[in-house]
Design an enzyme around this catalytic site. Sequence first.
Site, PDB file in Angstrom:
ATOM      1  N   GLU A  76     -47.902  50.081 -20.886  1.00 42.49           N
ATOM      2  CA  GLU A  76     -49.664  50.822 -20.104  1.00 42.49           C
ATOM      3  C   GLU A  76     -49.531  49.510 -19.601  1.00 42.49           C
ATOM      4  OE1 GLU A  76     -51.619  52.858 -23.713  1.00 42.49           O
ATOM      5  OE2 GLU A  76     -52.767  51.776 -22.349  1.00 42.49           O
ATOM      6  N   LYS A 246     -55.054  53.243 -32.285  1.00 40.04           N
ATOM      7  CA  LYS A 246     -53.711  53.099 -30.674  1.00 40.04           C
ATOM      8  C   LYS A 246     -54.070  52.079 -30.324  1.00 40.04           C
ATOM      9  CE  LYS A 246     -52.294  54.764 -27.414  1.00 40.04           C
ATOM     10  NZ  LYS A 246     -51.963  53.470 -26.365  1.00 40.04           N
ATOM     11  N   ASP A 262     -39.259  44.543 -35.373  1.00 38.01           N
ATOM     12  CA  ASP A 262     -39.976  46.030 -35.293  1.00 38.01           C
ATOM     13  C   ASP A 262     -40.714  47.322 -35.085  1.00 38.01           C
ATOM     14  OD1 ASP A 262     -38.924  48.868 -36.671  1.00 38.01           O
ATOM     15  OD2 ASP A 262     -37.842  47.931 -38.276  1.00 38.01           O
ATOM     16  N   HIS A 359     -58.573  51.664 -15.456  1.00 37.73           N
ATOM     17  CA  HIS A 359     -57.099  52.512 -15.058  1.00 37.73           C
ATOM     18  C   HIS A 359     -56.994  52.538 -13.878  1.00 37.73           C
ATOM     19  CE1 HIS A 359     -56.666  54.102 -19.248  1.00 37.73           C
ATOM     20  NE2 HIS A 359     -56.257  52.767 -19.657  1.00 37.73           N
TER      21      HIS A 359
END
Length: 405
Positions: A76, A246, A262, A359
């Site tokens: 991202e 998130k 992990d 963005h």
Amino acid sequence: MEKTSDIAGFYKLSQEDRIKVLADFMGIERESIPLPDSPRPLPLENSIGYYPINFGVANYFLIDRKDYFIPMATEEPSVVAAASNGAKMARSGGGFKTGAGEQLMLAQVVLEDPKMDLNLAEFIDEINKIVESEMPSIVAAGGGLKDWQTEKVDKYLTVKLWVDVADSMGANALDRLAESVAPIFESATGGRALLKVLSNRADRRLAWAETSIPFDAIGGESVARSIQEATEFAFINEDRAVTHNKGIMNGVIALATATGNDTRAIEAAAHSYACRGGRYKPLSKWKVEGGLLRGRIDLPVPVGVIGGGVKSNELAAFSLKLLQVKRAVDLGRVMAAVGLAQNLAALRALVTEGIQKGHMKLAARTVAMTAGATGDLIDRVADKMVQEGIIRVDIAKKILEELRG
Ligand code: MEV
């Protein structure tokens, strides 16, 4: 004839032959499959090469008065810029203060239909001997069995063993332990060990980070109050809480990937921790207090600085060296600070200009590069496209021609 993946011995083929099989399956030329060779092949079944992912470093991080560059591997594009941005705001309030409590991972042995109760205390010496023989390096580093409990649910009796796994993530060690001790409990209870494995809950392996930021650094008191309100809303609205978290995990997972950890274990632990108490809640909290915006995160950190993922990837080793963390608990503390920085940057953008603007700039830079811009032309082309509000390769090419004169 129907094309199929039912190919006995596919795993025995050479990497190149496997790729040829895929090309044939897809009906395309071998040459059109853009697969770089792994510089350090891993023992991955059916490997076909190497999957690159962008690797960047976030700066401005001041954690417990020490400066850090944070290695981040992520697909991202906005993540690294946002982390740096959050860290820069936090820096003007002195950066992040972090800490950690006990660092325990849980192994579960689930016994089905036990005929007798289990007095676990009777077996602790025996279990400790197994711990010493199964995980000598963990015991040497100060780890070992720290707590235990039994739990009855329906026809199942679960034995829970909490182990300090020192600087490893601990999954392999605890899986081994669970399998080694299961026969003891089977013969003591007459039950069958249905499951013997680590639990990924990790709610006794937490790190926390806090920051207190002057209003000036975030655009004023009203922005600080909106950030507080956005968090409060996440506490009463699960749709928002999931996205709030998130955003935190954007940073946490990028750091986990860069350090060879992990990522799924960390995600599983984080989301189960967010659900403690029966409802899904944000992992962080922001509030205006004493003329400052104060933030805090509490995060499960099932991470390691030794073992498989780190050893097999020289970039993971580089990342740990860059961070100068020698202990897993220290990586956990840095991870908590990164999650909080990422969260701050997202919330600040959300309550002010929105996240699209940032963005858009990043997307414009990517398009500018695709159009052939290099050096400072990348930003000049990107800025022009953002100004005009159209991000397209043909437009970028046109701007590039104009700028090159
Ligand atoms: C995007 O990857 C993450 C955000 O949606 C997080 C948030 O909304 O807090 C910006």
